[in-house]
Design a protein around this motif. Structure first.
Motif, short mmCIF file in Angstrom:
data_model
loop_
_atom_site.label_atom_id
_atom_site.label_comp_id
_atom_site.label_asym_id
_atom_site.label_seq_id
_atom_site.Cartn_x
_atom_site.Cartn_y
_atom_site.Cartn_z
N ASP A 3 0.83 -1.20 0.00
CA ASP A 3 0.00 0.00 0.00
C ASP A 3 0.87 1.25 0.00
O ASP A 3 0.61 2.23 -0.71
CB ASP A 3 -0.93 -0.03 1.22
N GLN A 4 1.94 1.22 0.78
CA GLN A 4 2.83 2.39 0.86
C GLN A 4 3.60 2.60 -0.44
O GLN A 4 3.82 3.74 -0.85
CB GLN A 4 3.78 2.21 2.04
N ALA A 5 4.01 1.51 -1.07
CA ALA A 5 4.71 1.63 -2.35
C ALA A 5 3.79 2.27 -3.39
O ALA A 5 4.23 3.12 -4.18
CB ALA A 5 5.19 0.25 -2.82
N TRP A 6 2.53 1.87 -3.37
CA TRP A 6 1.58 2.46 -4.31
C TRP A 6 1.37 3.95 -4.02
O TRP A 6 1.34 4.79 -4.93
CB TRP A 6 0.25 1.73 -4.27
N LEU A 7 1.24 4.30 -2.74
CA LEU A 7 1.03 5.70 -2.39
C LEU A 7 2.26 6.55 -2.72
O LEU A 7 2.13 7.71 -3.13
CB LEU A 7 0.71 5.82 -0.90
N LEU A 8 3.44 5.99 -2.56
CA LEU A 8 4.66 6.70 -2.92
C LEU A 8 4.61 7.09 -4.40
O LEU A 8 4.96 8.21 -4.77
CB LEU A 8 5.88 5.84 -2.63
N TRP A 9 4.19 6.15 -5.22
CA TRP A 9 4.09 6.42 -6.65
C TRP A 9 2.92 7.35 -6.98
O TRP A 9 3.08 8.36 -7.67
CB TRP A 9 3.94 5.12 -7.45
N SER A 10 1.73 7.01 -6.47
CA SER A 10 0.51 7.70 -6.89
C SER A 10 0.34 9.07 -6.27
O SER A 10 -0.41 9.90 -6.81
CB SER A 10 -0.72 6.83 -6.57
N GLU A 11 1.00 9.35 -5.14
CA GLU A 11 0.83 10.65 -4.49
C GLU A 11 2.07 11.55 -4.59
O GLU A 11 1.97 12.76 -4.41
CB GLU A 11 0.46 10.47 -3.02
N PHE A 12 3.23 10.96 -4.87
CA PHE A 12 4.44 11.76 -4.94
C PHE A 12 5.12 11.68 -6.31
O PHE A 12 5.21 12.66 -7.03
CB PHE A 12 5.44 11.33 -3.85
N LEU A 13 5.64 10.50 -6.63
CA LEU A 13 6.52 10.38 -7.78
C LEU A 13 5.83 10.74 -9.09
O LEU A 13 6.40 11.44 -9.94
CB LEU A 13 7.09 8.96 -7.86
N ASN A 14 4.61 10.29 -9.25
CA ASN A 14 3.90 10.57 -10.50
C ASN A 14 3.28 11.97 -10.53
O ASN A 14 3.62 12.78 -11.40
CB ASN A 14 2.85 9.49 -10.76
N PRO A 15 2.41 12.33 -9.58
CA PRO A 15 1.75 13.64 -9.71
C PRO A 15 2.63 14.84 -9.36
O PRO A 15 2.49 15.89 -9.99
CB PRO A 15 0.57 13.52 -8.74
N GLU A 16 3.51 14.70 -8.37
CA GLU A 16 4.28 15.86 -7.92
C GLU A 16 5.62 16.02 -8.63
O GLU A 16 6.09 17.14 -8.85
CB GLU A 16 4.48 15.79 -6.41
N PHE A 17 6.26 14.91 -8.96
CA PHE A 17 7.56 14.99 -9.62
C PHE A 17 7.47 14.73 -11.12
O PHE A 17 8.46 14.87 -11.83
CB PHE A 17 8.54 13.98 -8.99
N GLY A 18 6.29 14.33 -11.58
CA GLY A 18 6.11 14.14 -13.01
C GLY A 18 6.77 12.90 -13.57
O GLY A 18 7.00 12.81 -14.78
N PHE A 19 7.06 11.91 -12.74
CA PHE A 19 7.66 10.67 -13.23
C PHE A 19 6.64 9.92 -14.09
O PHE A 19 5.46 9.87 -13.75
CB PHE A 19 8.11 9.78 -12.07
N LYS A 20 7.14 9.32 -15.17
CA LYS A 20 6.26 8.62 -16.10
C LYS A 20 6.34 7.11 -15.89
O LYS A 20 7.39 6.58 -15.55
CB LYS A 20 6.65 8.95 -17.54
N GLU A 21 5.22 6.45 -16.12
CA GLU A 21 5.15 5.01 -15.89
C GLU A 21 6.15 4.25 -16.76
O GLU A 21 6.71 3.24 -16.34
CB GLU A 21 3.74 4.49 -16.15
N GLU A 22 6.40 4.76 -17.98
CA GLU A 22 7.32 4.04 -18.87
C GLU A 22 8.75 4.03 -18.34
O GLU A 22 9.57 3.21 -18.77
CB GLU A 22 7.28 4.64 -20.27
N GLY A 23 9.08 4.91 -17.40
CA GLY A 23 10.41 4.92 -16.82
C GLY A 23 10.52 4.14 -15.53
O GLY A 23 11.61 4.06 -14.94
N LEU A 24 9.41 3.55 -15.10
CA LEU A 24 9.36 2.87 -13.80
C LEU A 24 9.49 1.36 -13.94
O LEU A 24 8.90 0.75 -14.84
CB LEU A 24 8.05 3.20 -13.08
N HIS A 25 10.25 0.76 -13.04
CA HIS A 25 10.39 -0.70 -12.97
C HIS A 25 10.16 -1.10 -11.52
O HIS A 25 10.91 -0.70 -10.62
CB HIS A 25 11.79 -1.10 -13.43
N VAL A 26 9.12 -1.88 -11.28
CA VAL A 26 8.75 -2.29 -9.92
C VAL A 26 9.16 -3.74 -9.70
O VAL A 26 8.90 -4.60 -10.54
CB VAL A 26 7.23 -2.15 -9.69
N THR A 27 9.78 -4.01 -8.55
CA THR A 27 10.15 -5.40 -8.23
C THR A 27 9.78 -5.74 -6.79
O THR A 27 9.83 -4.88 -5.90
CB THR A 27 11.66 -5.64 -8.41
N PHE A 28 9.39 -6.98 -6.58
CA PHE A 28 9.27 -7.54 -5.24
C PHE A 28 10.68 -7.96 -4.83
O PHE A 28 11.38 -8.65 -5.58
CB PHE A 28 8.33 -8.74 -5.25
#
Length: 334
Positions: free
Chosen positions: A121-146
């Motif tokens: 849940d926290q990993a998702w919030l980090l992306w959805s509330e900070f990295l994507n909307p506030e810093f403008g990071f794009k999904e195509e540049g993201l790689h998520v791993t367990f």
């Protein structure tokens, strides 16, 4: 693991790596520019400063050594095989966020499903509330791993961030953590970002203080949790309250029961709390449900370090045997 226990595990790991094929594994982009590191079994020194030109060379090496754990550098180098860091020729680094469940307070480390659910849940919030909307990071540049054990890694690869130095990356982490944010100035103002998080955080703290005001087991437990928040928050150089005892926390919990005072607090006016105003603001800012739940508890050293080694997706985690796995972003969304 000690004695024959790790020896048996080493054999099983070696057998697994013997069957590895290139098509089943993930390899980082710009492979030739990466430094590789391998942890061996027992007390053997790390096998590091390795450089490979092709995936086949990586596979050939792991088949030979049957490693405990495998890592590759988040950095890009001109000559990654050089023994001295200054001779490698640093050319940039991925931006990586390491969210690990064993960093969380009030989470049972032996309750694996609950811990993973929370950190997901926290990993998702980090992306959805900070990295994507506030810093403008794009999904195509993201790689998520367990990570293969207790959390998730968010790798971001974009020309915009590759050249950031450690101080720039620290500024980013500090913003995510809320360092230097003036809670009092932002409370009640319009706008998104931390303004919205603070508004939400005030309600969260009021609810927690309601629980702490109860004279029962649950109330005592919540009081300890709030005191722990202040203790952790007190480590920050901009904290205005470093410590708090039980009596003071109970007094604050009593004050917020006054309905008119509570209405003013929700409206952004904390003057009615008098000498407890700074304590309340530090709770809002340091509350784990706000700063972790709304910001992501990251191992900041991973994000700041521009010469870091990170676990190789596809390899086995030596502590538990689970595979480090890359996953689509939507899998993080609860």
């Amino acid at each position: 693991m000690v004695g024959s226990s790790w020896a048996r595990a080493a054999v099983r790991f070696a057998n697994w790596y013997d069957t590895a094929v290139e098509s089943d594994l993930w390899f980082p982009p710009r492979l030739r520019s990466r430094e590789w590191m391998f942890q061996k079994w027992g007390n053997a020194p790390y096998d590091r400063h390795r450089g490979f030109n092709t995936p086949a060379q990586v596979i050939d090496h792991i088949r030979k050594i049957g490693p405990h754990s495998c890592f590759y550098s988040t950095a890009y180098y001109e000559e990654p095989w050089q023994r001295k860091m200054v001779e490698k020729g640093w050319r940039g680094a991925d931006l990586v966020f390491d969210l690990d469940g064993d960093h969380l307070d009030h989470v049972d480390p032996f309750n694996f499903p609950e811990m993973i659910e929370i950190i997901q849940d926290q990993a998702w919030l980090l992306w959805s509330e900070f990295l994507n909307p506030e810093f403008g990071f794009k999904e195509e540049g993201l790689h998520v791993t367990f990570s293969g054990h207790r959390g998730f890694h968010l790798h971001y690869r974009s020309p915009d961030v590759l050249g950031l130095d450690s101080s720039s990356r620290r500024e980013l982490v500090n913003y995510i953590r809320g360092e230097g944010i003036d809670v009092g100035a932002l409370k009640g103002n319009s706008g998104g970002g931390w303004r919205t998080r603070i508004d939400e955080g005030v309600e969260i703290i009021l609810n927690k203080l309601d629980t702490a005001n109860q004279d029962d087991t649950e109330g005592n437990a919540m009081t300890r949790e709030l005191i722990a928040i202040i203790k952790e928050r007190g480590k920050s150089p901009d904290a205005k309250v470093k410590t708090c005892g039980r009596d003071r926390m109970k007094k604050l919990s009593e004050k917020v029961q006054h309905q008119e005072r509570r209405r003013r607090i929700l409206g952004g006016n904390l003057k009615g709390l008098k000498q407890h105003e700074h304590l309340f603001l530090e709770l809002v800012k340091g509350d784990r449900s706000l700063v972790i739940g709304r910001a992501g508890e990251t191992d900041e050293s991973v994000t700041i370090d521009v010469k870091r080694q990170i676990r190789w997706p596809g390899s086995l985690h030596g502590k538990c045997g689970l595979q480090v796995t890359d996953i689509p972003l939507e899998r993080l969304d609860p």
